[in-house]
Design a protein around this motif. Structure first.
Motif, PDB file in Angstrom:
ATOM      1  N   GLU A  92      52.177  79.612  39.319  1.00  0.00           N
ATOM      2  CA  GLU A  92      52.957  80.722  39.103  1.00  0.00           C
ATOM      3  C   GLU A  92      54.228  80.619  39.320  1.00  0.00           C
ATOM      4  O   GLU A  92      54.727  80.157  40.409  1.00  0.00           O
ATOM      5  N   CYS A 110      56.044  83.115  34.532  1.00  0.00           N
ATOM      6  CA  CYS A 110      55.203  82.139  33.632  1.00  0.00           C
ATOM      7  C   CYS A 110      54.071  81.818  34.600  1.00  0.00           C
ATOM      8  O   CYS A 110      54.266  81.887  36.083  1.00  0.00           O
ATOM      9  N   THR A 111      52.834  81.797  34.117  1.00  0.00           N
ATOM     10  CA  THR A 111      51.889  81.143  34.659  1.00  0.00           C
ATOM     11  C   THR A 111      51.055  79.849  33.887  1.00  0.00           C
ATOM     12  O   THR A 111      51.171  79.975  32.581  1.00  0.00           O
ATOM     13  N   ALA A 112      50.312  79.231  34.582  1.00  0.00           N
ATOM     14  CA  ALA A 112      49.652  77.910  33.946  1.00  0.00           C
ATOM     15  C   ALA A 112      48.589  77.426  34.751  1.00  0.00           C
ATOM     16  O   ALA A 112      48.725  77.613  35.949  1.00  0.00           O
ATOM     17  N   ASN A 113      47.893  76.412  34.171  1.00  0.00           N
ATOM     18  CA  ASN A 113      46.764  75.673  35.015  1.00  0.00           C
ATOM     19  C   ASN A 113      47.433  74.241  34.564  1.00  0.00           C
ATOM     20  O   ASN A 113      47.675  74.072  33.633  1.00  0.00           O
ATOM     21  N   ALA A 114      47.074  73.311  35.515  1.00  0.00           N
ATOM     22  CA  ALA A 114      47.420  71.885  35.298  1.00  0.00           C
ATOM     23  C   ALA A 114      46.102  71.087  35.857  1.00  0.00           C
ATOM     24  O   ALA A 114      45.336  71.591  36.820  1.00  0.00           O
ATOM     25  N   TYR A 158      48.293  70.532  30.851  1.00  0.00           N
ATOM     26  CA  TYR A 158      48.803  72.050  31.020  1.00  0.00           C
ATOM     27  C   TYR A 158      47.986  72.805  30.131  1.00  0.00           C
ATOM     28  O   TYR A 158      47.710  72.363  28.784  1.00  0.00           O
ATOM     29  N   SER A 159      47.371  73.865  30.537  1.00  0.00           N
ATOM     30  CA  SER A 159      46.555  74.972  29.923  1.00  0.00           C
ATOM     31  C   SER A 159      46.807  76.230  29.939  1.00  0.00           C
ATOM     32  O   SER A 159      47.455  76.614  31.327  1.00  0.00           O
ATOM     33  N   ALA A 160      46.505  77.202  29.371  1.00  0.00           N
ATOM     34  CA  ALA A 160      46.814  78.829  29.615  1.00  0.00           C
ATOM     35  C   ALA A 160      48.117  79.052  30.012  1.00  0.00           C
ATOM     36  O   ALA A 160      48.351  79.745  30.888  1.00  0.00           O
ATOM     37  N   VAL A 161      49.166  78.512  29.464  1.00  0.00           N
ATOM     38  CA  VAL A 161      50.396  78.570  29.720  1.00  0.00           C
ATOM     39  C   VAL A 161      50.935  80.030  29.051  1.00  0.00           C
ATOM     40  O   VAL A 161      50.720  80.103  27.968  1.00  0.00           O
ATOM     41  N   ARG A 162      51.367  80.776  30.031  1.00  0.00           N
ATOM     42  CA  ARG A 162      51.842  82.094  29.387  1.00  0.00           C
ATOM     43  C   ARG A 162      53.306  82.398  30.243  1.00  0.00           C
ATOM     44  O   ARG A 162      53.506  82.537  31.275  1.00  0.00           O
ATOM     45  N   LEU A 217      58.119  74.649  33.331  1.00  0.00           N
ATOM     46  CA  LEU A 217      57.231  73.410  33.155  1.00  0.00           C
ATOM     47  C   LEU A 217      57.627  72.289  34.057  1.00  0.00           C
ATOM     48  O   LEU A 217      56.625  71.611  34.768  1.00  0.00           O
TER      49      LEU A 217
END
Length: 135
Positions: free
Chosen positions: A95, A120-124, A61-65, A37
């Protein structure tokens, strides 16, 4: 390719780093997700500098995987792409991929992966302060 604002290019940023031994945090020599992150935060900052001439303020941050383990000795390549802009906010897809994996058999051995492994993937979402906005 077109940008989210309808321009001629997509705004992207990329970082590559080697994970150091000092970053092992959990049993099994695992690195904590916060390290990824932090990379993502640096990428979002670069995106807003490129688009607005300001670091902006990371809001969410959202949809953190987290999809695969990261260990010391691994090389991680992280990318960011601006997906949408409003007057106040920039939306960024993130990503991180492992491109070189440390070895389980020898402390100094590693192997280049034939295919990168997404770790890891995420949106910010970042907010651009009003006096510095150019859009």
């Amino acid at each position: 390719m077109t940008s989210p604002e309808g321009g001629a290019h997509t705004v992207t940023a990329q970082l590559r780093m080697r994970v150091g031994q000092e970053e092992a945090h959990y049993g099994g020599e695992l690195v904590d997700g916060a390290r990824l992150l932090r990379m993502f935060g640096d990428l979002v900052t670069e995106i807003t500098i490129r688009t607005d001439g300001d670091e902006g303020l990371l809001a969410e941050y959202s949809a953190v995987r987290f999809t695969a383990p990261v260990r010391p000795g691994d090389y991680i390549e992280a990318t960011a792409q601006l997906t949408r802009s409003t007057k106040l906010r920039r939306f960024v897809a993130l990503e991180a991929r492992k491109i070189i994996a440390s070895s389980d058999t020898k402390p100094s051995a590693a192997r280049v992966l034939a295919e990168p492994v997404t770790v890891c993937t995420a949106n910010a979402v970042t907010v651009v302060p009003k006096p510095n906005r150019t859009a």
